[in-house]
Scaffold this motif. Structure first.
Motif, PDB file in Angstrom:
ATOM      1  N   ALA A 313       0.851  -1.186   0.000  1.00  0.00           N
ATOM      2  CA  ALA A 313       0.000   0.000   0.000  1.00  0.00           C
ATOM      3  C   ALA A 313       0.889   1.239   0.000  1.00  0.00           C
ATOM      4  CB  ALA A 313      -0.910   0.001   1.224  1.00  0.00           C
ATOM      5  N   PRO A 314       0.420   2.352  -0.585  1.00  0.00           N
ATOM      6  CA  PRO A 314       1.266   3.551  -0.631  1.00  0.00           C
ATOM      7  C   PRO A 314       1.860   3.929   0.713  1.00  0.00           C
ATOM      8  CG  PRO A 314      -0.666   3.871  -1.997  1.00  0.00           C
ATOM      9  CD  PRO A 314      -0.867   2.559  -1.301  1.00  0.00           C
ATOM     10  N   ALA A 315       1.054   3.877   1.785  1.00  0.00           N
ATOM     11  CA  ALA A 315       1.530   4.334   3.094  1.00  0.00           C
ATOM     12  C   ALA A 315       2.570   3.408   3.724  1.00  0.00           C
ATOM     13  CB  ALA A 315       0.356   4.501   4.056  1.00  0.00           C
ATOM     14  N   ASP A 316       2.804   2.228   3.140  1.00  0.00           N
ATOM     15  CA  ASP A 316       3.823   1.331   3.700  1.00  0.00           C
ATOM     16  C   ASP A 316       5.208   1.959   3.655  1.00  0.00           C
ATOM     17  OD1 ASP A 316       1.922  -0.597   4.258  1.00  0.00           O
ATOM     18  OD2 ASP A 316       2.276  -1.736   2.413  1.00  0.00           O
ATOM     19  N   ILE A 317       5.410   2.927   2.754  1.00  0.00           N
ATOM     20  CA  ILE A 317       6.712   3.597   2.678  1.00  0.00           C
ATOM     21  C   ILE A 317       6.996   4.358   3.967  1.00  0.00           C
ATOM     22  CG2 ILE A 317       6.063   5.848   1.705  1.00  0.00           C
ATOM     23  CD1 ILE A 317       8.831   3.611   0.280  1.00  0.00           C
ATOM     24  N   ASP A 318       5.938   4.694   4.712  1.00  0.00           N
ATOM     25  CA  ASP A 318       6.067   5.382   5.997  1.00  0.00           C
ATOM     26  C   ASP A 318       6.914   4.587   6.980  1.00  0.00           C
ATOM     27  OD1 ASP A 318       5.337   7.832   6.989  1.00  0.00           O
ATOM     28  OD2 ASP A 318       3.385   7.216   7.746  1.00  0.00           O
ATOM     29  N   MET A 319       6.979   3.269   6.778  1.00  0.00           N
ATOM     30  CA  MET A 319       7.665   2.390   7.727  1.00  0.00           C
ATOM     31  C   MET A 319       9.006   1.888   7.213  1.00  0.00           C
ATOM     32  SD  MET A 319       5.811   2.231  10.445  1.00  0.00           S
ATOM     33  CE  MET A 319       6.647   0.849  11.218  1.00  0.00           C
ATOM     34  N   GLU A 320       9.491   2.448   6.107  1.00  0.00           N
ATOM     35  CA  GLU A 320      10.769   1.994   5.552  1.00  0.00           C
ATOM     36  C   GLU A 320      11.927   2.741   6.205  1.00  0.00           C
ATOM     37  OE1 GLU A 320      11.413  -0.506   3.461  1.00  0.00           O
ATOM     38  OE2 GLU A 320       9.269  -1.007   3.461  1.00  0.00           O
ATOM     39  N   SER A 321      12.723   2.032   6.970  1.00  0.00           N
ATOM     40  CA  SER A 321      13.814   2.673   7.715  1.00  0.00           C
ATOM     41  C   SER A 321      14.948   3.151   6.812  1.00  0.00           C
ATOM     42  CB  SER A 321      14.368   1.699   8.760  1.00  0.00           C
ATOM     43  OG  SER A 321      14.835   0.505   8.148  1.00  0.00           O
ATOM     44  N   SER A 322      15.015   2.674   5.566  1.00  0.00           N
ATOM     45  CA  SER A 322      16.069   3.121   4.642  1.00  0.00           C
ATOM     46  C   SER A 322      15.699   4.417   3.934  1.00  0.00           C
ATOM     47  CB  SER A 322      16.360   2.030   3.611  1.00  0.00           C
ATOM     48  OG  SER A 322      15.200   1.718   2.859  1.00  0.00           O
ATOM     49  N   PHE A 323      14.508   4.950   4.215  1.00  0.00           N
ATOM     50  CA  PHE A 323      14.064   6.212   3.631  1.00  0.00           C
ATOM     51  C   PHE A 323      13.913   7.258   4.735  1.00  0.00           C
ATOM     52  CE2 PHE A 323      12.975   3.251   0.371  1.00  0.00           C
ATOM     53  CZ  PHE A 323      12.905   3.961  -0.822  1.00  0.00           C
ATOM     54  N   ASP A 324      14.373   8.476   4.442  1.00  0.00           N
ATOM     55  CA  ASP A 324      14.199   9.600   5.368  1.00  0.00           C
ATOM     56  C   ASP A 324      12.962  10.396   4.993  1.00  0.00           C
ATOM     57  OD1 ASP A 324      16.504   9.360   7.079  1.00  0.00           O
ATOM     58  OD2 ASP A 324      17.738  10.021   5.385  1.00  0.00           O
ATOM     59  N   LEU A 325      12.255  10.870   6.009  1.00  0.00           N
ATOM     60  CA  LEU A 325      11.143  11.793   5.787  1.00  0.00           C
ATOM     61  C   LEU A 325      11.752  13.185   5.625  1.00  0.00           C
ATOM     62  CD1 LEU A 325       7.909  11.955   8.012  1.00  0.00           C
ATOM     63  CD2 LEU A 325       8.786  13.839   6.663  1.00  0.00           C
ATOM     64  N   VAL A 326      11.692  13.727   4.417  1.00  0.00           N
ATOM     65  CA  VAL A 326      12.342  15.005   4.109  1.00  0.00           C
ATOM     66  C   VAL A 326      11.413  16.180   4.384  1.00  0.00           C
ATOM     67  CG1 VAL A 326      13.402  16.403   2.290  1.00  0.00           C
ATOM     68  CG2 VAL A 326      13.841  13.938   2.402  1.00  0.00           C
ATOM     69  N   ALA A 327      10.182  16.083   3.892  1.00  0.00           N
ATOM     70  CA  ALA A 327       9.244  17.198   4.041  1.00  0.00           C
ATOM     71  C   ALA A 327       7.821  16.674   3.932  1.00  0.00           C
ATOM     72  CB  ALA A 327       9.494  18.271   2.994  1.00  0.00           C
ATOM     73  N   GLU A 328       6.906  17.415   4.556  1.00  0.00           N
ATOM     74  CA  GLU A 328       5.494  17.033   4.526  1.00  0.00           C
ATOM     75  C   GLU A 328       4.656  18.286   4.296  1.00  0.00           C
ATOM     76  OE1 GLU A 328       2.486  14.314   7.244  1.00  0.00           O
ATOM     77  OE2 GLU A 328       4.640  13.941   7.112  1.00  0.00           O
ATOM     78  N   TRP A 329       3.696  18.161   3.379  1.00  0.00           N
ATOM     79  CA  TRP A 329       2.876  19.310   2.972  1.00  0.00           C
ATOM     80  C   TRP A 329       1.400  18.996   3.137  1.00  0.00           C
ATOM     81  CZ3 TRP A 329      -0.818  19.568  -0.898  1.00  0.00           C
ATOM     82  CH2 TRP A 329      -1.269  20.844  -1.257  1.00  0.00           C
TER      83      TRP A 329
END
Length: 459
Positions: A313-329
């Protein structure tokens, strides 16, 4: 944070959760307990327990504190994985906390934006633009000014305004706030592209600006920590999709099955999954924590075409530790509306499961579905011209799927509009939007009033 009783200091309540979130944990049981405490306190929060004027004044700073809290929790994911603490209950706890804190931050943004001329919905805001508080930026990626600098391989998670966006976000066992995902490619000329898969178009390449203009309300920018790898993933999927769009190429249609085990057709997250799989020669397979689709209401899922019990599901990327949350709009003129859509869809799915409601086609719906299927064979130009009459339907969308999407929209829309009127009235009277518990109570009142037929749902 956000105690469920009246408090003289909203910020003191927030500080309690910040301390809880920062506390070291040594066991999965403690991690699960802390996450559950954060969720319960935030979910029970009522802004009318506080001085609304004071909250509006400090809202921008508090929104950043909540954003930083979420960023901090995400940065611990890899550590918790290394310690073996990420049990299914802990994963669910993180998802719940991220979701509820987004809702709290949205409501703060709405309260802070209730000034003249700031809530005019008449103009379109592009993702990652707008006033200062629309875009929250991870301090580690902050640059001069407020604009976000994209990199090739960035992944963008978004939420649209339509009811089917709420349904996509809620179709799994994990309630999420997102309905779509795509990957950014920056070519040698510096042009920015979004490679994505859309229901109506299949796999396609759009100018990034066009995608961020596409009636979205929420967007989150994620970045893989290996920039070269991410850029290779973006280039790989860009070339793959571009080859399918040239004359004589075989178009990649949207995959309604939600299966991840074949790549002939692609839904949005499977396209992102394929990008990173191709770039790593199969060694990186997203997601680490897939979404389960185990709802008892198989009738609805079968009509939509879902043919799996587990998906990306698209939101599963929220739980990927190899990705940083850069910005949210967020577009705070619309966040209350998609929150009402989310909760409406929660209840519709719950009613289907608990009370055995099912969608019942009428003659009018059958006609709409037939016209929709007929239109799928038109040229793209004709589809665009006729889109105001009936939706643009892809050639591989079954008639039953066209019908159930139409029934879902026509069932949810009047419910949503009634909730919207109630929410607007409460904002006028109290200065704060409806609490989630009040929204659910209003939805149950609608069900009880409607009885055995709610729109196209028949018990």
């Amino acid at each position: 944070m956000l105690a469920p009783v009246a408090s003289s200091s909203f910020e003191n309540d927030l500080e309690r959760i910040e301390i809880l979130a920062a506390s070291p944990v040594t066991s999965s049981a403690l991690l699960e307990r802390n996450l559950n405490c954060i969720y319960e306190q935030a979910a029970a929060a009522r802004f009318d327990d506080y001085d609304v004027v004071s909250i509006a004044r400090v809202a921008p700073a508090v929104m950043y504190r909540i954003f930083d809290l979420r960023v901090g929790l995400r940065e611990k994911l890899a550590h918790y994985e290394m310690l073996g603490l990420m049990t299914p209950a802990a994963v669910q706890g993180f998802r719940d906390v991220f979701r509820v804190l987004r809702y709290v931050s949205d409501m703060l943004g709405e309260i802070a934006s209730m000034e003249p001329n700031t809530s005019d919905p008449g103009y379109l805001l592009r993702g990652f633009t707008g006033e200062e508080n629309n875009t929250l930026i991870n301090y580690a990626f902050y640059r001069d000014g407020r604009s976000v600098a994209f990199q090739s391989g960035d992944v963008i998670l978004v939420r649209g305004r339509a009811h089917n966006s709420a349904a996509i976000a809620r179709i799994g066992d994990v309630d999420s706030q997102f309905s779509h995902i795509g990957i950014v490619h920056i070519d040698e000329q510096g042009s920015h592209w979004m490679v994505e898969s859309l229901i109506e178009d299949g796999a396609i390449i759009n100018a990034l600006g066009k995608s961020l203009d596409h009636h979205i309300v929420r967007a989150v920018l994620y970045r893989n920590r290996d920039a070269d790898f991410a850029a290779r993933a973006a280039k790989s999927i860009f070339d793959y999709v571009a080859a399918s769009r040239v004359r004589g190429g075989k178009r990649i249609l949207y995959d309604f099955s939600m299966r991840t085990d074949e790549t002939r057709n692609l839904f949005c997250s499977k396209l992102v999954r394929l990008a990173f799989s191709q770039a790593s020669e199969g060694s990186v397979i997203l997601p680490k924590y897939p979404t389960h689709i185990g709802r008892k209401n198989r009738d609805f899922l079968d009509r939509v075409g879902v043919a799996t019990d587990m998906t990306f599901a698209p939101a599963d990327i929220d739980m990927e530790s190899s990705f940083d949350l850069v910005a949210e709009w967020q577009d705070y003129r619309e966040t209350a509306n998609i929150r009402l859509q989310d909760f409406t869809m929660d209840k519709i799915f719950e009613w289907m499961e608990r009370y055995n409601y099912r969608f019942e086609e009428t003659s009018a719906i059958k006609l709409v579905a037939l016209l929709g299927r007929f239109s799928s064979h038109f040229s793209e130009g004709a589809k665009q011209t006729l889109s105001s009459v009936f939706p643009r339907v892809p050639s591989n969308m079954p008639r039953k799927t066209v019908a159930v999407v139409a029934m879902l929209h026509k069932t949810a829309e009047p419910i949503y509009l009634e909730l919207q009127r109630q929410n607007q009235q409460q904002v006028i009277e109290t200065g704060v939007p409806m609490h989630g518990l009040d929204i659910f109570a209003a939805l149950e009142a609608i069900r009880e009033r409607c009885g055995n037929r709610i729109g196209y749902l028949v018990r």
